[in-house]
Design an enzyme around this catalytic site. Structure first.
Site, mmCIF file in Angstrom:
data_model
loop_
_atom_site.group_PDB
_atom_site.id
_atom_site.type_symbol
_atom_site.label_atom_id
_atom_site.label_comp_id
_atom_site.label_asym_id
_atom_site.label_seq_id
_atom_site.Cartn_x
_atom_site.Cartn_y
_atom_site.Cartn_z
ATOM 1 N N LYS A 145 0.836 -1.205 0.000
ATOM 2 C CA LYS A 145 0.000 0.000 0.000
ATOM 3 C C LYS A 145 0.871 1.254 0.000
ATOM 4 O O LYS A 145 0.517 2.265 -0.609
ATOM 5 C CB LYS A 145 -0.936 0.004 1.211
ATOM 6 C CG LYS A 145 -1.900 1.197 1.255
ATOM 7 C CD LYS A 145 -2.840 1.239 0.053
ATOM 8 C CE LYS A 145 -3.697 2.502 0.039
ATOM 9 N NZ LYS A 145 -4.768 2.498 1.052
ATOM 10 N N LYS B 215 -1.735 11.347 6.238
ATOM 11 C CA LYS B 215 -1.318 10.282 7.152
ATOM 12 C C LYS B 215 -0.568 9.190 6.412
ATOM 13 O O LYS B 215 0.503 8.736 6.830
ATOM 14 C CB LYS B 215 -2.540 9.719 7.873
ATOM 15 C CG LYS B 215 -2.274 8.507 8.760
ATOM 16 C CD LYS B 215 -2.595 7.168 8.073
ATOM 17 C CE LYS B 215 -4.049 6.999 7.739
ATOM 18 N NZ LYS B 215 -4.339 5.669 7.155
#
Length: 293
Positions: free
Chosen positions: A175, A243
């Site tokens: 990811k 984030k």
């Protein structure tokens, strides 16, 4: 194990989680849900899900538990806290974290889960609100192959491109590769749309030409039209992308890698958030470029 008659617990029903959980209900699974804001679970409860008042209560009454929360700190609380999953899930339960989080945290959860006879996978996703709604997410999985195979029928209800990438933490590392790619790509998409507008072209017609060529990307096809329409509703929040980029930057530094494109994108998104856009969709980045003289 056969997953057909197992009860699934779902923690986190935001922009993506709500749609993902709905697919499980539609497939006939009994679903327990918990989220910090109960109103966000209203649609799922109307569809037949059962509300649980805490992570602890949900853990005790679920065989498979899926989490998709906001930040690594939330993952730590849900899994490692005193009232968390590792302390209250029944032995033999499956724990699937689909939050984009730290690879190191995924490894820690896996190791501690194994001690307690729990089966953990890290399985972050990509595809945004559209992918979640259509059940076409890319799901990147880290963990043991047997556990992955056991959970594959559940993953197939939420996504299409489902890959076991390697041991615990591999899903999160994959990811990070995904988010690093998007980070620089979003700058290019914003520059391209702004250039077309400044040149007096019809930007939608420009997209018709360039989305199918070498410039094509998911962001160009799905987010550029939202930019053109001044639609900044979140398919994926600016604050959550920030984030993700911070996690990716931290992980890259641990690997000794230089990522200048990621650093530039992070700085631009932090500026965008500081101007009041942290709860907008990531396509709102174009606002910075449209102001440029």
């Amino acid at each position: 194990m056969s997953t057909q008659k197992k009860t699934i617990g779902f923690i986190g029903t935001g922009v993506m989680g709500g749609s993902m959980a709905a697919h499980l209900i539609q497939a006939g699974y009994q679903l327990n849900v918990f989220t910090r804001t109960k109103s966000r679970a209203k649609s799922l409860l109307q569809q037949g899900a059962t509300w649980k008042d805490s992570v602890k209560e949900l853990a005790k009454e679920s065989d498979v538990i899926i989490t998709i929360v906001g930040y690594p700190s939330d993952v730590e609380e849900v899994y490692l806290g005193e009232e968390g999953l590792l302390n209250h899930a029944r032995p033999g339960s499956y724990l699937i974290d689909m939050t984009t989080s730290k690879p190191s945290l995924a490894k820690e959860i896996f190791e501690k889960a194994k001690i307690k006879d729990l089966f953990a996978l890290d399985a972050p996703v990509s595809g945004g609100d559209l992918g979640a709604r259509n059940g076409t997410l890319a799901i990147m999985v880290g963990g043991e192959e047997k556990v992955f195979e056991d959970m594959l029928p559940i993953f197939e209800l939420m996504g299409e491109n489902i890959q076991l990438q390697g041991p615990a933490g591999s899903g999160q590392h994959t990811k990070m590769s995904n988010q690093i790619t998007i980070a620089s790509n979003m700058i290019g998409v914003c520059e391209a749309v702004t250039y077309a507008q400044k040149a007096g072209l019809n930007p939608s017609k420009v997209l018709d030409s360039i989305t199918t060529g070498a410039a094509g990307s998911w962001s160009l096809s799905n987010l550029a039209p939202r930019m053109i329409a001044d639609n900044y509703d979140p398919g994926f929040y600016v604050k959550h992308f920030i984030k993700d980029m911070k996690i990716a930057l931290e992980s890259a530094k641990e690997l000794g890698l230089s990522t200048p494109g990621l650093e530039l994108s992070l700085s631009l998104y932090e500026k965008l958030a500081a101007e009041g856009n942290e709860n907008s969709g990531t396509q709102a980045l174009i606002k910075l470029f449209q102001k440029t003289k």
